[in-house]
Design an enzyme around this catalytic site. Structure first.
Site, PDB file in Angstrom:
ATOM      1  N   SER A 173      52.022  60.598  31.905  1.00 17.94           N
ATOM      2  CA  SER A 173      53.323  60.904  31.334  1.00 17.94           C
ATOM      3  C   SER A 173      53.238  61.813  30.119  1.00 17.94           C
ATOM      4  O   SER A 173      54.165  62.576  29.853  1.00 17.94           O
ATOM      5  CB  SER A 173      54.062  59.619  30.952  1.00 17.94           C
ATOM      6  OG  SER A 173      54.394  58.879  32.092  1.00 17.94           O
ATOM      7  N   HIS A 225      54.267  59.929  25.009  1.00 15.57           N
ATOM      8  CA  HIS A 225      55.337  60.820  25.456  1.00 15.57           C
ATOM      9  C   HIS A 225      55.711  61.814  24.361  1.00 15.57           C
ATOM     10  O   HIS A 225      55.842  63.013  24.615  1.00 15.57           O
ATOM     11  CB  HIS A 225      56.587  60.009  25.817  1.00 15.57           C
ATOM     12  CG  HIS A 225      56.398  59.109  26.996  1.00 15.57           C
ATOM     13  ND1 HIS A 225      57.368  58.227  27.428  1.00 15.57           N
ATOM     14  CD2 HIS A 225      55.350  58.951  27.847  1.00 15.57           C
ATOM     15  CE1 HIS A 225      56.939  57.569  28.499  1.00 15.57           C
ATOM     16  NE2 HIS A 225      55.710  57.989  28.761  1.00 15.57           N
TER      17      HIS A 225
END
Length: 315
Positions: A173, A225
């Protein structure tokens, strides 16, 4: 609608300059995407190998899908995402602050990007990587997209370690958010090349905002992230820049006496230089702080609210 096309010598793609309504020229470059499909394939292969190493039936009697043999999943109590145990992930290269700082296993900053906590985690990440990455690779080529993918994932790992030091983290991610960040900077630095730029900007900001908001839910490593997003955002300025339309038109027409326009305008130059400086300073500072063993929670008392903190994190 008139168009001219020529082969691009760098990427082997075809560049099309399309004139809409006789006034606007839009460059459209298309490469064959092969890197992102290979990345997706590699992640799937790695996950299968991790499940082979995990070998749940020989270590526990509470496995799911036992008909898969040594590829069966850990119980929902151990891993709700249908995957291996956290100890197996740590053994295979998950992000672990203690091992990176005290045992100098810096390679974990990269290997964690290729590991996934389970089938659900893998499918979600790979679908998004393919959906976003293939488009970017077709437009900008495998070199630039590959650099953004790897480096932004590395940036996400650094920021994660600076805030989450009592958990392990895995997942692609951070690299995925790097691609999202690069899409945003590409939109900003090539602002004049877009028709519905305001709509595109709002849609992209909403997508990023929603995903970062979901990152505060358990058990997601939102710092990975955030680090990946800002890494990709800063890299996108120098790597995904388009020449000005005027320069493209002058290069195509080659009319005698034509005034040669600069390839990039002043705003593009400023953004590229500023983003490059900020990225280098941030990247080096992050590495120094990481290997010094610093914990940024000491300097930011509220930052822990940006990510859910448990023993295992799936980024």
């Amino acid at each position: 609608m008139l168009s001219t096309a020529e082969e691009d010598p760098e990427g082997g793609g075809t560049e099309r300059r399309v004139r809409n309504g006789g006034d606007e020229t839009t460059p459209d470059v298309r490469w064959t995407s092969w890197l992102i499909p290979m990345v997706v394939t590699a992640n799937v292969v790695v996950f299968i190998y991790v499940m082979y190493v995990n070998d749940c039936p020989h270590k526990s009697h509470r496995c799911l899908a036992k008909f898969l043999g040594r590829f069966s999943f850990e119980s929902f109590k151990k891993n709700p995402l249908l995957g291996p145990s956290s100890s197996t992930l740590e053994k295979m290269g998950a992000l672990a602050w203690g091992k990176i700082v005290h045992k100098r296993q810096g390679w974990r900053l990269l290997t964690c990007m290729w590991l996934h906590a389970g089938v659900i985690h893998l499918l979600t990440n790979m679908f998004c990587v393919a959906f976003i990455g293939i488009r970017l690779e077709q437009q900008f080529g495998f070199v630039r997209v590959g650099i953004i993918y790897i480096v932004s994932g590395f940036c996400g790992s650094i920021l994660s370690c600076l805030f989450l030091q009592n958990a392990i983290s895995v997942g692609a991610s951070s690299a995925l958010f790097g691609l999202l960040g690069a899409m945003l900077s590409e939109l900003l630095i090539n602002w004049t090349t877009y028709d519905n730029k305001g709509v595109a900007l709002m849609m992209l900001l909403v997508i990023v905002g929603v995903n970062l908001g979901l990152g505060t839910l358990p058990p997601v490593d939102n710092f990975a992230h955030i680090g990946g997003f800002f890494g990709g955002f800063l890299l996108g300025f120098p790597l995904l820049i388009h020449p000005q339309f005027e320069w493209e038109e002058t290069r195509v027409s080659l009319m005698p006496g034509s005034i040669v326009k600069p390839k990039y305008n002043t705003c593009q130059f400023v953004l590229c230089i500023a983003a490059s400086i900020v990225f280098l300073v941030g990247f080096v500072t992050g590495l120094v702080l990481l290997f010094r063993g610093d914990n940024l929670n000491r300097y930011c008392k509220w930052c822990h609210k940006l990510s859910y903190s448990v023993k295992s994190q799936w980024s």
